[in-house]
Every structure is written in structure tokens, then in C-alpha cells.
Write a protein that holds these residues in place. Structure first.
Motif, PDB file in Angstrom:
ATOM      1  N   SER A 141      18.735  25.372 -15.560  1.00  0.00           N
ATOM      2  CA  SER A 141      19.480  24.226 -15.039  1.00  0.00           C
ATOM      3  C   SER A 141      19.286  22.997 -15.917  1.00  0.00           C
ATOM      4  O   SER A 141      20.223  22.227 -16.146  1.00  0.00           O
ATOM      5  N   TYR A 147      22.158  20.937 -17.834  1.00  0.00           N
ATOM      6  CA  TYR A 147      22.250  19.499 -17.587  1.00  0.00           C
ATOM      7  C   TYR A 147      22.319  18.726 -18.902  1.00  0.00           C
ATOM      8  O   TYR A 147      23.176  17.850 -19.079  1.00  0.00           O
ATOM      9  N   GLY A 198      23.292  11.477 -10.242  1.00  0.00           N
ATOM     10  CA  GLY A 198      23.420  12.418  -9.127  1.00  0.00           C
ATOM     11  C   GLY A 198      22.819  13.775  -9.433  1.00  0.00           C
ATOM     12  O   GLY A 198      22.023  14.317  -8.656  1.00  0.00           O
ATOM     13  N   TRP A 199      23.185  14.332 -10.561  1.00  0.00           N
ATOM     14  CA  TRP A 199      22.670  15.636 -10.956  1.00  0.00           C
ATOM     15  C   TRP A 199      21.172  15.536 -11.273  1.00  0.00           C
ATOM     16  O   TRP A 199      20.411  16.450 -10.990  1.00  0.00           O
ATOM     17  N   ILE A 209      18.964  13.620  -9.821  1.00  0.00           N
ATOM     18  CA  ILE A 209      18.219  13.644  -8.557  1.00  0.00           C
ATOM     19  C   ILE A 209      18.065  15.085  -8.078  1.00  0.00           C
ATOM     20  O   ILE A 209      16.990  15.496  -7.639  1.00  0.00           O
ATOM     21  N   GLY A 210      19.131  15.851  -8.182  1.00  0.00           N
ATOM     22  CA  GLY A 210      19.050  17.263  -7.815  1.00  0.00           C
ATOM     23  C   GLY A 210      18.038  18.010  -8.670  1.00  0.00           C
ATOM     24  O   GLY A 210      17.282  18.852  -8.174  1.00  0.00           O
ATOM     25  N   LEU A 211      18.006  17.700  -9.953  1.00  0.00           N
ATOM     26  CA  LEU A 211      17.038  18.343 -10.849  1.00  0.00           C
ATOM     27  C   LEU A 211      15.601  17.974 -10.505  1.00  0.00           C
ATOM     28  O   LEU A 211      14.697  18.797 -10.632  1.00  0.00           O
ATOM     29  N   PHE A 269      14.445  17.357  -7.501  1.00  0.00           N
ATOM     30  CA  PHE A 269      14.060  18.183  -6.362  1.00  0.00           C
ATOM     31  C   PHE A 269      13.842  19.635  -6.773  1.00  0.00           C
ATOM     32  O   PHE A 269      12.931  20.295  -6.279  1.00  0.00           O
ATOM     33  N   GLN A 270      14.661  20.136  -7.688  1.00  0.00           N
ATOM     34  CA  GLN A 270      14.484  21.500  -8.169  1.00  0.00           C
ATOM     35  C   GLN A 270      13.159  21.634  -8.930  1.00  0.00           C
ATOM     36  O   GLN A 270      12.463  22.637  -8.800  1.00  0.00           O
TER      37      GLN A 270
END
Length: 92
Positions: free
Chosen positions: A21, A25, A57-58, A60-62, A64-65
Motif C-alpha cells: 500500500s 501511495y 486522506g490516503w 491518514i488511512g496509511l 492506521f494501516q
């Protein structure tokens, strides 16, 4: 073929997915910033940095991942807390 530890296997899978990911990204964000620069940014007078929105946005998702893959699972946290409490009990 040797037996594998399922807990370690799941952790390895989570980390591999995170690494994939992260690569996607970086490539996609690089492409978006290049598109922005090629269409507006090279003129130097466009202050709408639209690639920032998907980047944040992406990103922030990363985050958490990453925490899920490298921070440990809930069961790991429970085990650590249990071990800490057990050591306190034995120290009394």
C-alpha cells in the motif's frame, strides 16, 4: 515443509500488505503531483494545491494501516497488560 507459526504468518501478511500500500501511495501521489505541476504548478501562480487532499486522506488511512500492522493487535496488548499485572502480583 516446516510448520509455520500462524500468529507470525498473520503479522507478516499485514506488514506485506502495508508495504504494498505504501508503494502504491508513493507512486500515485507522485503521479498526482506531476499532473498538478504540469497543468498548473509550473506557471507558479496557482495556489490550489489539490493533490494535498488525496495525500492527506490516503495518508491518514496509511497511518492506521501502519499501526495495525506494526503496532500489534488487541490480543497482543491484552497479553502485555496481563504480563505486567502478573509481574506486579509476583513482586508483592
Amino acid at each position: 515443509m516446516e510448520e509455520r507459526d500462524e500468529k507470525l504468518w498473520r503479522t507478516a501478511k499485514k506488514r506485506a500488505v502495508f508495504q504494498q500500500s505504501l508503494i502504491v501511495y508513493v507512486v500515485v501521489m507522485g503521479l498526482l503531483w506531476f499532473i498538478w505541476w504540469y497543468t498548473k504548478g509550473k506557471e507558479g501562480n496557482d495556489y490550489s494545491l489539490w493533490p494535498l487532499w488525496p495525500m492527506v486522506g490516503w495518508g491518514i488511512g496509511l497511518i492506521f494501516q501502519y499501526l495495525y500492522a506494526y503496532g500489534g493487535s488487541k490480543s497482543d496488548l491484552v497479553q502485555k497488560e496481563y504480563d505486567r499485572l502478573k509481574n506486579q502480583e509476583q513482586g508483592k
